[in-house]
Design a protein around this motif. Structure first.
Motif, PDB file in Angstrom:
ATOM      1  N   VAL A  10      -4.084  -0.037   4.244  1.00 17.72           N
ATOM      2  CA  VAL A  10      -4.800  -1.310   4.164  1.00 17.72           C
ATOM      3  C   VAL A  10      -6.297  -1.013   4.090  1.00 17.72           C
ATOM      4  O   VAL A  10      -6.725   0.134   4.205  1.00 17.72           O
ATOM      5  CB  VAL A  10      -4.495  -2.210   5.400  1.00 17.72           C
ATOM      6  N   LYS A 373       5.290  -7.641   3.755  1.00 15.09           N
ATOM      7  CA  LYS A 373       3.932  -7.085   3.740  1.00 15.09           C
ATOM      8  C   LYS A 373       3.797  -5.898   4.691  1.00 15.09           C
ATOM      9  O   LYS A 373       3.102  -4.928   4.401  1.00 15.09           O
ATOM     10  CB  LYS A 373       2.914  -8.162   4.110  1.00 15.09           C
ATOM     11  N   CYS A 374       4.447  -5.962   5.842  1.00 11.19           N
ATOM     12  CA  CYS A 374       4.357  -4.856   6.792  1.00 11.19           C
ATOM     13  C   CYS A 374       5.013  -3.599   6.235  1.00 11.19           C
ATOM     14  O   CYS A 374       4.557  -2.480   6.497  1.00 11.19           O
ATOM     15  CB  CYS A 374       4.974  -5.238   8.141  1.00 11.19           C
ATOM     16  N   ALA A 377       2.663  -2.078   3.729  1.00 13.23           N
ATOM     17  CA  ALA A 377       1.466  -1.507   4.339  1.00 13.23           C
ATOM     18  C   ALA A 377       1.735  -0.230   5.122  1.00 13.23           C
ATOM     19  O   ALA A 377       0.821   0.559   5.341  1.00 13.23           O
ATOM     20  CB  ALA A 377       0.827  -2.536   5.273  1.00 13.23           C
ATOM     21  N   SER A 412      -1.379  -0.892  10.828  1.00 14.70           N
ATOM     22  CA  SER A 412      -1.444  -1.532   9.507  1.00 14.70           C
ATOM     23  C   SER A 412      -0.469  -2.697   9.404  1.00 14.70           C
ATOM     24  O   SER A 412      -0.751  -3.705   8.751  1.00 14.70           O
ATOM     25  CB  SER A 412      -1.141  -0.505   8.400  1.00 14.70           C
ATOM     26  N   THR A 416      -1.576  -6.731   8.683  1.00 15.74           N
ATOM     27  CA  THR A 416      -1.230  -7.424   7.437  1.00 15.74           C
ATOM     28  C   THR A 416      -0.230  -8.562   7.629  1.00 15.74           C
ATOM     29  O   THR A 416       0.024  -9.327   6.694  1.00 15.74           O
ATOM     30  CB  THR A 416      -0.662  -6.397   6.426  1.00 15.74           C
ATOM     31  N   CYS A 417       0.316  -8.733   8.837  1.00  9.75           N
ATOM     32  CA  CYS A 417       1.378  -9.729   9.062  1.00  9.75           C
ATOM     33  C   CYS A 417       0.836 -11.158   9.043  1.00  9.75           C
ATOM     34  O   CYS A 417       0.009 -11.524   9.893  1.00  9.75           O
ATOM     35  CB  CYS A 417       2.071  -9.459  10.394  1.00  9.75           C
TER      36      CYS A 417
END
Length: 443
Positions: A10, A373-374, A377, A412, A416-417
């Motif tokens: 990220v 997304k996790c 990332a 990360s 990003t969550c």
């Protein structure tokens, strides 16, 4: 095209407010508290008792096992007591309390500024000197350096990688060390090469530190086979496995260490400490710490004796702002909230971050929306959303199969969550439980 690692990552706001602030030497504190567990592994065992007088650099605790590190006095004075003190996590741990009286250094320490380039010691003698000096990884992991320099039977180091990435937002201590101690770092790298019996060294630095890249590139010309590599700004590039992928394009297999691909990674601060230990007979009793934050009056980089209360550093940086919401030991991604400001600086203290109320508060956790997304990332190719659920349900065997022990705790996933799920918190807890199960199985 700039090099980087290939999986996940990220790019948080950098917020390097103290990047242009030269290192300031903080006054010696009136009293220090020296925790005996300042490294990965067994705590050191105290070699002093109440009433003993000590000098700066004198051994006060010897390594407590194979994976452990010696500890030396950062001040001269009298041992007040050998008791317990609250550590960064809020637990009471063994510590040595010393009242400062003057500033008398051990006679063996060379305090001159003269650069000593030539090292006539062999590999074994270098490693022994590093061990005696209590040096650990200064990037935050605090793994005893002498062990890293002694590959297990059947494995051989081929390249030394020096970590000058400092990808964690806000922190600038490594950056300033590279600018102000470049000559000592390069000699330290030569010593580390000799200890490992390798010819090649690579210094990886993210591209947001152009001044450090330029300076070290120019000075490295005078040395053989030391290459400076500019890297794309991408968090967590400072992770060992990510740095190895970025610099030599090799992937460390799951569950294995960097030596499995012939690499040994050391932080730039560690290279400086190695120079000071081997060439100046100076044990590790002080380090550079960044004190920073958006509301802080004077974001700074301090050279500070270990054992100094964190509140002393905060006061030197202008005092605690009124809108302080949280004090973090380290950076915002991997650092941990401190329980109070009486906690002492240790070998692993790279930074102190003063977070504002508005950024320190957690947003309400919502249900996972399976956005992935996790997963995208995660630089280790894990499924953080799944590992959190497995931790909640105490499914430890499944967690192990899903490679939870490969997690580098970079944060990360949480960053990003969109559902504000505290993924890293749950994964850290579950990782601790699984790690304990694995250790018991081996015993």
């Amino acid at each position: 095209m700039l090099k980087t690692f290939s999986l996940g990552g990220v790019h948080p706001a950098e917020n390097k407010f103290s990047a242009d602030k030269k290192i300031e030497i903080l006054p010696v504190p009136e009293e220090v508290i020296i925790p005996l567990g300042q490294h990965i592994g067994a705590p050191a065992a105290a070699t002093v008792k109440k009433g003993d007088t000590v000098k700066v650099g004198q051994l006060i605790a010897q390594a407590g096992g194979f994976v452990s590190a010696a500890i030396h006095s950062p001040v001269s004075g009298t041992v007040v007591k050998v008791d317990e003190a609250i550590d960064a996590s809020g637990y009471r741990k063994p510590a040595v309390y010393i009242k400062t009286e003057g500033d008398e250094w051990d006679e063996k320490i060379d305090r001159s500024e003269k650069l000593v380039k030539t090292c006539n010691l062999d590999s074994k003698a270098i490693i022994e000197k590093i061990k005696d000096a209590g040096i650990v990884g200064l990037g935050g992991a605090t793994f005893p350096t002498h062990i890293k320099l002694s590959p297990p039977p059947g494995m051989k180091a081929e390249v030394l990688i020096i970590n000058g990435v400092e990808c964690e937002p806000y922190l600038t201590s490594d950056h300033r060390v590279m600018l102000e101690k470049s000559d000592e770092i390069l000699v330290g790298i030569e010593i580390l090469k000799k200890a490992l019996n390798v010819e090649r060294a690579i210094i990886g630095i993210e591209n947001n530190k152009q001044d450090a890249i330029k300076l070290l590139t120019e000075k490295a010309i005078a040395y053989q086979d030391i290459e400076v590599v500019a890297l794309k700004v991408q968090y967590p590039q400072g992770g060992e496995k990510q740095l190895i992928k970025a610099t030599i394009n090799k992937e460390v297999p799951s569950g294995q260490l960097p030596i499995a691909v012939g690499a040994v990674v050391q932080n730039v601060g560690t290279a400086l400490a190695v120079y000071e230990a081997v060439q100046k007979n100076k044990p590790l009793f002080e380090r550079v710490v960044t004190v920073t934050g958006k509301s802080l009056k004077q974001p700074s980089n301090f050279l500070v004796r270990l054992g100094t209360p964190i509140k002393t550093l905060i006061e030197a940086a202008g005092g605690l702002p009124e809108d302080t919401g949280k004090i973090i030991g380290g950076g915002p991604m991997m650092g941990k909230a401190l329980v109070n400001t009486d906690i002492p600086v240790t070998k692993g203290s790279s930074g102190i971050l003063i977070m504002q109320n508005e950024e320190a508060g957690r947003k309400p956790m919502q249900n996972c929306i399976r956005c992935g997304k996790c997963v995208n990332a995660c630089p280790m190719g894990l499924s953080p959303y799944l590992l959190m659920v497995l931790g909640e349900k105490d499914l430890h065997e499944r967690s192990e199969k899903e490679r939870i022990m490969d997690c580098i705790e970079c944060g990360s996933c949480s960053f990003t969550c969109p559902a504000n799920r505290p993924l890293l918190d749950y994964i850290r807890l579950e990782k601790g439980k699984v790690g304990s199960i694995i250790r018991n199985r081996k015993n």
